[in-house]
Design an enzyme around this catalytic site. Structure first.
Site, short mmCIF file in Angstrom:
data_model
loop_
_atom_site.label_atom_id
_atom_site.label_comp_id
_atom_site.label_asym_id
_atom_site.label_seq_id
_atom_site.Cartn_x
_atom_site.Cartn_y
_atom_site.Cartn_z
N TYR A 1 0.84 -1.20 0.00
CA TYR A 1 0.00 0.00 0.00
C TYR A 1 0.87 1.25 0.00
O TYR A 1 2.10 1.16 -0.02
CB TYR A 1 -0.94 0.01 1.20
CG TYR A 1 -0.28 -0.51 2.46
CD1 TYR A 1 0.93 0.01 2.89
CD2 TYR A 1 -0.87 -1.53 3.21
CE1 TYR A 1 1.54 -0.45 4.02
CE2 TYR A 1 -0.24 -2.01 4.35
CZ TYR A 1 0.95 -1.45 4.75
OH TYR A 1 1.56 -1.91 5.88
N SER B 1 8.54 -0.42 8.56
CA SER B 1 8.09 -1.36 7.55
C SER B 1 6.77 -2.03 7.91
O SER B 1 6.40 -2.11 9.08
CB SER B 1 9.14 -2.45 7.35
OG SER B 1 9.12 -3.33 8.45
N LYS B 2 6.10 -2.47 6.90
CA LYS B 2 4.82 -3.13 7.08
C LYS B 2 4.99 -4.37 7.95
O LYS B 2 4.20 -4.65 8.84
CB LYS B 2 4.26 -3.54 5.72
CG LYS B 2 2.95 -4.30 5.84
CD LYS B 2 2.47 -4.84 4.51
CE LYS B 2 1.15 -5.59 4.70
NZ LYS B 2 0.61 -6.10 3.45
N ARG B 3 6.05 -5.09 7.66
CA ARG B 3 6.29 -6.34 8.34
C ARG B 3 6.38 -6.21 9.86
O ARG B 3 5.75 -6.93 10.59
CB ARG B 3 7.58 -6.97 7.81
CG ARG B 3 7.55 -8.46 7.72
CD ARG B 3 8.91 -9.01 7.32
NE ARG B 3 9.22 -10.15 8.19
CZ ARG B 3 8.59 -11.30 8.18
NH1 ARG B 3 7.59 -11.49 7.34
NH2 ARG B 3 8.92 -12.27 9.01
#
Length: 497
Positions: free
Chosen positions: A14, A251-253
């Site tokens: 995203y 980060s997304k993670r």
RNA sequence: GACCGAUUCGUCUAGGGGUCUAGGACACCGCCCUUUCACGGCGGCAACACGGGUUCAAAUCCCGUAUCGGUUACCA
């Protein structure tokens, strides 16, 4: 010459908060210089690019108000051109075929693997040691014709250096010895990032490349391509990165939805407020003002006021109130309470529609009441969600009671169980349910009972709105109206919570 | 490891040789206001990474060290 800049997201996730900031700075620069803001989707990695991701990114950009001035370019559409250019470079002897078999990386820890390998090789590695770099044309052609797969690498000179003047970081230099012969075309014919970017930036007549600092050292490779192509390079401006608390990568993670733009839209942020907040992350006008309209940002923006050090986006995943940066929340609240009411109303309307609280009368017979109510309750709100959450009692009988408020302002004063219904009777008898009359009634009532006005008002707030905080209680009672006030004061619902 | 970059209050930042006993904002704390609360007003706490230079003078210039970040892919 009109300036032309591009925001170039790759649709593999995203819209990241850092990307949004990059888009913002590109947009501001374009508008400030009377130029064009373009969008190019870098979807050459077919494996990782997805439609949903693209939709989400475009959604985020739309929310922030960054419409491109020309049609969106899809990099994958230009793959043939990129291939042709790589072949041309090969023909001119500026690139060569590399028949070394492709190395496989286990997909998970690619970054780590590469770093480890680089560490092992140390600074000893000769970047020009490729055995196919200097084979004769005949030999290379013959191998190619026999069907052996090959990648095409740029032939970087043995000595010398590249240099460029970064609009943010200043003079940058890098020795050729530190740059490998980068791959232009994969053995399957797929053009790689550095080639594609340069070709497209040339094709789109990009004058200023404004992007994250993570591209700073790779810029030298791109300059090598510009030079091989004999094209003039654009001005580069690299932006400091936005980090997570502790200076780690955002980060997304590891950080989840907090890094996604749509999270903020869905959490009730005002686009103008978030854009304002983002603008101040890595840039400042050098003055004490912090609240800027879009027009002001456009007017004041300049590349030379962009910072060189990374910024931390502050939040605490373990603290509900601090789920995102304090300053972003504050700024949103500031916008909610100071923006023009007629700009706020449509946003509130949408929120209420989504929460099934909207009634057509609010735009019609009850328009005045509705607007006055919004104007009253906006004072203590932080997000658009608060209008349907904390403010729910003004629009519906179906609202929740805050447990802490009940404990603190109701149950601690057992007398209120009788007093509140009694007060209701007094209100009922009131002909003129005006601010002053309400206040006089409360005051007299408290004198009669020998208690402080605060006790009754705070208790009433809990019963009437379910909340411990809110606007002036007398004004709120007036706004709620006599019927609802009387009914709720008599109700025992809150006591039974 | 090598190369590149950065380093001012907890966070975002101002400052670019003297005006800096370092300014603002958020957060936090206190007081005032509202005969009420998370509004508002006033105030407080809190920073130049460290060590050497250069200079009459350094947060600002130079060099080192440390720390953090980036890059080092037939990813983008």
């Amino acid at each position: 010459m009109t300036t032309r800049v591009r925001f170039a997201p790759s649709p593999t996730g995203y819209l990241h908060i850092g990307s949004a900031r990059t888009a913002l700075f590109n947009y501001l620069f374009a508008k400030n210089t009377g130029g064009k803001f373009l969008i190019r989707v870098e979807d050459t990695d077919q494996q990782r690019s997805t439609e949903e991701s693209l939709a989400s990114i475009l959604d985020g950009l739309k929310w922030l108000g960054f419409a491109p001035d020309e049609e969106i370019v899809f990099q994958s559409d230009n793959a043939d051109k990129h291939r042709a250019i790589a072949l041309k470079l090969l023909e001119e002897g500026k690139a060569y075929r590399d028949f070394t078999p492709k190395e496989d990386h286990s997909s998970k820890n690619i970054k780590q693997e590469i770093a480890d390998k680089a560490r092992r090789e140390g600074g000893e590695k000769d970047m020009r040691d490729n055995e196919y770099r200097d084979v004769s044309n005949e030999e290379s052609d013959a191998k190619a014709e026999s069907g052996e797969p090959f990648a095409i690498r740029l032939k970087v000179a043995k000595t010398g250096k590249t240099s460029f003047e970064d609009a943010v970081y200043g003079e940058q230099e890098r020795d050729y010895a530190d740059i490998e012969d980068l791959v232009l075309l994969r053995s399957d014919g797929h053009p790689l990032y550095n080639l594609a970017v340069v070709c497209d930036d040339i094709e789109m007549n990009i004058t200023h490349v404004i992007r994250g600092q993570d591209h700073l050292t790779n810029t030298h490779k791109q300059i090598l391509i510009y030079e091989a192509l004999g094209k003039e390079k654009p001005t580069f401006a690299h932006l400091p990165l936005i980090l997570a608390p502790g200076g780690k990568k955002l980060s997304k993670r590891t950080h989840g939805e907090i890094v996604s733009m749509t999270t903020y839209r869905d959490a009730g942020f005002i686009a103008d407020a978030f854009r304002n907040f983002l603008a101040l992350l890595g840039w400042s006008a050098g003055e004490e003002q912090e609240i800027y309209s879009l027009d002001e940002l456009v007017e004041k923006f300049s590349l030379d006021r962009i910072h060189q050090s990374n910024a931390t986006f502050n939040f605490d995943a373990n603290n509900e109130r601090r789920w995102t940066d304090d300053k972003a929340i504050w700024m949103n609240a500031e916008y909610i309470r100071t923006m023009k009411l007629d700009e706020l109303i449509p946003l509130v309307r949408e929120e209420m529609r989504n929460e099934k609280l909207w009634r057509e009368e609010y735009d019609d017979d009850d328009k005045q009441w509705f607007e006055a109510t919004i104007d009253l309750i906006r004072e203590r709100f932080y997000t658009l969600k608060d209008f349907s959450g904390q403010g729910r009692a003004f629009f519906s009988e179906d609202f929740d009671y805050d447990k802490k408020a009940i404990e603190k302002n109701l149950k601690k004063h057992e007398d209120l169980r009788q007093w509140l219904p009694e007060l209701a009777e007094k209100f009922e008898a009131l002909e003129d349910f005006s601010h002053d009359a309400i206040f006089e009634t409360v005051k007299e009532f408290c004198e009669e009972k020998g208690t402080k006005v605060g006790v009754v008002l705070n208790g009433a707030r809990v019963v009437l709105t379910g909340q411990a905080v809110g606007p002036s209680m007398v004004a709120a009672i007036e706004q709620l109206g006599k019927d609802k006030t009387v009914m709720r004061l008599k109700s025992q619902v809150a006591w039974n919570e």
